[in-house]
Design an enzyme around this catalytic site. Structure first.
Site, short mmCIF file in Angstrom:
data_model
loop_
_atom_site.label_atom_id
_atom_site.label_comp_id
_atom_site.label_asym_id
_atom_site.label_seq_id
_atom_site.Cartn_x
_atom_site.Cartn_y
_atom_site.Cartn_z
N HIS A 186 0.84 -1.19 0.00
CA HIS A 186 0.00 0.00 0.00
C HIS A 186 0.87 1.24 0.00
CE1 HIS A 186 1.20 -0.31 4.18
NE2 HIS A 186 0.87 0.97 4.33
N ASP A 236 0.75 5.04 1.83
CA ASP A 236 0.03 5.72 2.91
C ASP A 236 -0.81 6.86 2.34
OD1 ASP A 236 1.28 4.04 4.69
OD2 ASP A 236 2.80 5.51 5.30
N HIS A 282 4.82 0.10 -0.08
CA HIS A 282 5.58 -0.63 0.93
C HIS A 282 4.68 -1.65 1.63
CE1 HIS A 282 3.89 2.96 2.88
NE2 HIS A 282 3.90 2.30 4.04
N ARG A 312 7.33 -8.70 16.00
CA ARG A 312 7.87 -7.42 15.53
C ARG A 312 6.90 -6.33 15.95
NH1 ARG A 312 7.00 -4.18 10.70
NH2 ARG A 312 8.69 -2.67 10.54
#
Length: 385
Positions: free
Chosen positions: A250, A252, A306, A316
Site C-alpha cells: 500500500h 500511505d 511498501h 515485531r
C-alpha cells in the site's frame, strides 16, 4: 498506513478491486495472537495470492541517513545539505532515515515498553478499545469481520492526536475513556510521544519546503495545528510466514509517516520493480511521504509502495505517527509548483474527504490517489485545473 476500508459495491467510479468484504452471514474469524502464533496450519483468510506472497531474502535498500543536528541548531550549511538529501530521496522513492532528531531516547523506550504491555494483555482486555466499523481509532485484531481474504497478520491500536492547544490532552483522555484510569500512564507517555512526533514532523516539513524551492515556512504553517493519527503495530510470529503478510502492499494516504521500528526487521519498499528491506536502526526514525503530500507537491515527490513481512520466531513491533492536516485545510500545491510545463495533477480536496474514501469506498493500495481523483472528479464533474 494500511487503511482498512471497505470497497463500495455501488459507487460507479471505483476501479475494480478484489471483492473481499466479509459477508454479514459469516461468523467473524477471531485473530487471537496468543493462539495463532503457534498454529502450523494458518487460516485460509490469511493466505495471500502467489503473486503477492513475500519474497525470500530481500536485499537492503540504501536510504539516506540524514543528520538533523545541524538543521535543528539552525546551521544554514547543514540545513541546505539536509534539504538536498531529503529532496533526492523524495524524487526517487520517498523514504529516508533521520538521526539526531531531538526526540528523547527515554521517551521512545517508554513508548515501546507500554506497547509491549498493551499487546501482552488478554484479548478480552484489549477489546475494551475495540475499533468500530468506519472509525480509525481503536484496537483491531487483523481486519477480521471486515474482510474475508488477504487478512494482515497483525494487531494494531490507533488513536488520534491534535496539535491544537484546545485539544492538549486528547491522547490522555482517549486512554482514560476507553481503557480506564489504570491506563493513565499509557496516555501520558503517548501524549508526550505524539507531541514530539508533531514537532519533528514540522521540522521535516521545513526541509521539504526548502528542497522544493518554496521556502521553509509554507508546509510548516500548513501542518501547524495538525489532526494526526498514532498507531501501535504488533506482528506476532507466524509458523507459515511465506504464505502471509503483516501489512499488505500500500501507499500511505496520509501526508508523512514517522516510524520507529524495533530491532526485528520486516519493513519492505518496492523500488525499481523489486522489494527491498529497510533495516532497523534504534537511533533513527524511518520517514516516508504519503499520498496527501504527493498531491501537495503536485506529484513531484513520491508516495512509495511498501509492506511488512513477518517471521516464525520473534514478534515485531513498531510505532507509526501519521501526520495529517487540519480538517479545514485545502490540499492544493503552492503556485510555485504549478507551471505550464507542470500543470495540476490532482484536484483540490481536504484530508477528511480522502480519509472517508479510504474508510468507506476503497481498500488502500498503490493506486489510491489516482482512484480518489477519478472518484472526486466524477462526483463534482470538474476537471483538474
Amino acid at each position: 498506513m494500511a487503511v482498512d476500508c471497505i470497497t463500495s459495491k455501488t459507487s460507479p467510479a471505483m476501479p475494480p478491486q478484489h471483492k473481499d468484504e466479509a459477508r454479514d452471514d459469516q461468523k467473524p474469524l477471531v485473530f487471537d495472537a496468543s493462539v495463532l502464533r503457534y498454529q502450523h496450519d494458518i487460516p485460509k483468510e490469511f493466505i495471500w495470492p502467489d503473486e503477492e506472497k513475500p519474497c525470500a531474502n530481500a536485499s537492503d535498500l540504501p536510504v539516506p541517513l540524514i543528520d538533523l543536528g545541524g538543521f535543528l541548531s539552525r546551521d544554514p550549511t547543514a540545513s541546505m545539505e539536509a534539504s538536498r538529501l531529503v529532496g533526492e530521496a523524495c524524487e526517487k522513492h520517498g523514504f529516508f532515515l533521520v538521526i539526531n532528531h531531538g526526540v528523547d531516547a527515554g521517551l521512545v523506550s517508554d513508548a515501546h515498553k507500554y506497547m509491549d504491555s498493551f499487546f501482552g494483555l488478554p484479548l478480552s482486555k484489549k477489546q475494551r478499545a475495540q475499533r468500530k466499523l468506519g472509525e480509525h481509532c481503536g484496537y483491531a485484531s487483523s481486519f477480521t469481520g471486515r474482510f474475508s481474504s488477504k487478512l494482515p497478520w497483525k494487531e494494531t491500536l490507533s488513536f488520534g492526536y491534535s496539535a491544537e492547544k484546545s485539544s492538549s490532552n486528547v491522547v490522555e483522555d482517549y486512554f482514560n475513556n476507553t481503557m480506564g484510569e489504570e491506563f493513565g500512564q499509557f496516555g501520558r507517555v503517548y501524549q508526550d510521544y505524539c507531541e514530539a512526533m508533531s514537532t519533528l514532523s514540522l521540522g521535516i516539513m521545513e526541509l521539504l519546503g526548502m528542497s522544493l524551492g518554496i521556502g521553509s515556512d509554507h508546509f510548516r504553517e500548513f501542518f501547524e495545528g495538525n489532526d494526526s493519527i498514532m498507531r501501535l503495530n504488533y506482528y506476532p510470529p507466524c509458523q507459515k510466514p511465506d504464505l502471509t503478510l503483516g501489512t499488505g502492499p500500500h501507499c500511505d494516504p496520509t501526508s508523512l509517516t514517522i516510524l520507529h521500528q524495533d530491532q526485528v526487521g520486516g519493513l519492505q519498499v518496492f523500488v525499481d520493480n523489486q522489494w527491498r528491506s529497510i533495516s532497523p536502526n534504534v537511533n533513527a526514525f524511518v520517514v516516508n511521504l504519503g499520498d496527501t503530500f504527493m498531491a501537495l507537491s503536485n506529484g513531484l515527490y513520491k508516495s512509495c509502495l511498501h509492506r511488512a513481512v513477518v517471521n516464525s520466531r520473534t514478534p515485531r513491533k513498531s510505532l507509526a505517527f501519521f501526520l495529517c492536516p487540519r480538517s479545514d485545510k485545502v490540499v492544493r500545491p503552492p503556485s510555485e509548483l504549478v507551471e505550464t510545463s507542470c500543470p495540476r495533477v490532482y484536484p483540490d480536496f481536504t484530508w477528511p474527504m480522502l480519509h472517508e474514501f479510504t474508510q468507506k469506498h476503497y481498500r488502500a493500495d498503490m493506486n489510491t490517489l489516482r482512484a480518489f481523483t477519478n472518484w472526486l472528479q466524477q462526483k463534482t464533474s470538474e476537471p483538474v485545473r
